[in-house]
Design a protein around this motif. Sequence first.
Motif, short mmCIF file in Angstrom:
data_model
loop_
_atom_site.label_atom_id
_atom_site.label_comp_id
_atom_site.label_asym_id
_atom_site.label_seq_id
_atom_site.Cartn_x
_atom_site.Cartn_y
_atom_site.Cartn_z
N THR A 60 -25.91 -72.73 28.69
CA THR A 60 -25.77 -72.73 30.14
C THR A 60 -24.77 -73.84 30.48
N TYR A 61 -23.72 -73.49 31.20
CA TYR A 61 -22.67 -74.47 31.48
C TYR A 61 -22.54 -74.70 32.98
N PHE A 62 -22.03 -75.87 33.31
CA PHE A 62 -21.87 -76.32 34.70
C PHE A 62 -20.41 -76.71 34.92
N PRO A 63 -19.57 -75.78 35.39
CA PRO A 63 -18.13 -76.03 35.48
C PRO A 63 -17.69 -76.97 36.60
N SER A 64 -18.54 -77.27 37.57
CA SER A 64 -18.11 -78.06 38.72
C SER A 64 -18.81 -79.40 38.83
N THR A 65 -19.39 -79.89 37.74
CA THR A 65 -20.08 -81.17 37.79
C THR A 65 -19.10 -82.33 37.67
N TYR A 66 -19.60 -83.51 37.99
CA TYR A 66 -18.83 -84.75 37.86
C TYR A 66 -17.51 -84.71 38.62
N GLY A 67 -17.52 -84.09 39.79
CA GLY A 67 -16.33 -84.08 40.64
C GLY A 67 -15.24 -83.12 40.21
N ARG A 68 -15.51 -82.28 39.23
CA ARG A 68 -14.51 -81.28 38.82
C ARG A 68 -14.26 -80.32 39.97
N PRO A 69 -13.03 -79.89 40.15
CA PRO A 69 -12.75 -78.92 41.23
C PRO A 69 -13.38 -77.57 40.92
N MET A 70 -13.66 -76.82 41.97
CA MET A 70 -14.21 -75.46 41.79
C MET A 70 -13.20 -74.63 41.00
N GLN A 71 -13.70 -73.78 40.13
CA GLN A 71 -12.84 -72.92 39.34
C GLN A 71 -12.41 -71.71 40.15
N SER A 72 -11.28 -71.16 39.77
CA SER A 72 -10.84 -69.91 40.39
C SER A 72 -11.69 -68.77 39.85
N GLN A 73 -11.68 -67.64 40.54
CA GLN A 73 -12.47 -66.48 40.12
C GLN A 73 -12.16 -66.09 38.67
N SER A 74 -10.91 -66.18 38.27
CA SER A 74 -10.54 -65.76 36.92
C SER A 74 -11.07 -66.72 35.85
N GLU A 75 -11.42 -67.94 36.23
CA GLU A 75 -11.90 -68.93 35.26
C GLU A 75 -13.42 -69.01 35.16
#
Length: 159
Positions: A60-75
């Motif tokens: 289970t992954y969290f792509p927007s933690t630690y202030g990371r920008p939101m990913q695009s739909q393709s990502e």
Amino acid sequence: QEDFRVLKYEPGQQFVAHTDYYDPEDFQDQPDILQGLQDGRNWLVTVYLYLSNVKQGGETYFPSTYGRPMQSQSELGTCTGPSVSPKRGRALFFYSLHPDGTPNLSSMHGGCKVVKGVKYATNIWIFNQAKNVRGLSSASNAKKGKGAAKKAPRRKEEI
């Protein structure tokens, strides 16, 4: 709370990154869901329990933690960001909303592809308010003498 659901992911299956709160804008054509979201009711907490070990993949992954920008739909299906490996007995607990009821975008999460083995898990979603009784909010029932408790004012420190 919602009824829990048992999930099964076989090799090659994944779940792209998403959030667990309802955005009312996404349900304008579904009045039953909008009715359930009245007065700010929404999923507050997710508890995700791993029911099996997976030989490879299935994190289970969290792509927007630690202030990371939101990913695009393709990502959203790329499985990038901090992750937790599925091990039987582990549990994840995270907030989908901030104390003021706004979405917690860092709660975005997804399931990486299972490579070897089968992943079994269950979701438990907990709402920030009690469920409506016969189509009326808890506060409305209390005013009508139906025995429902009045909603206490929420303080930011309580959540």
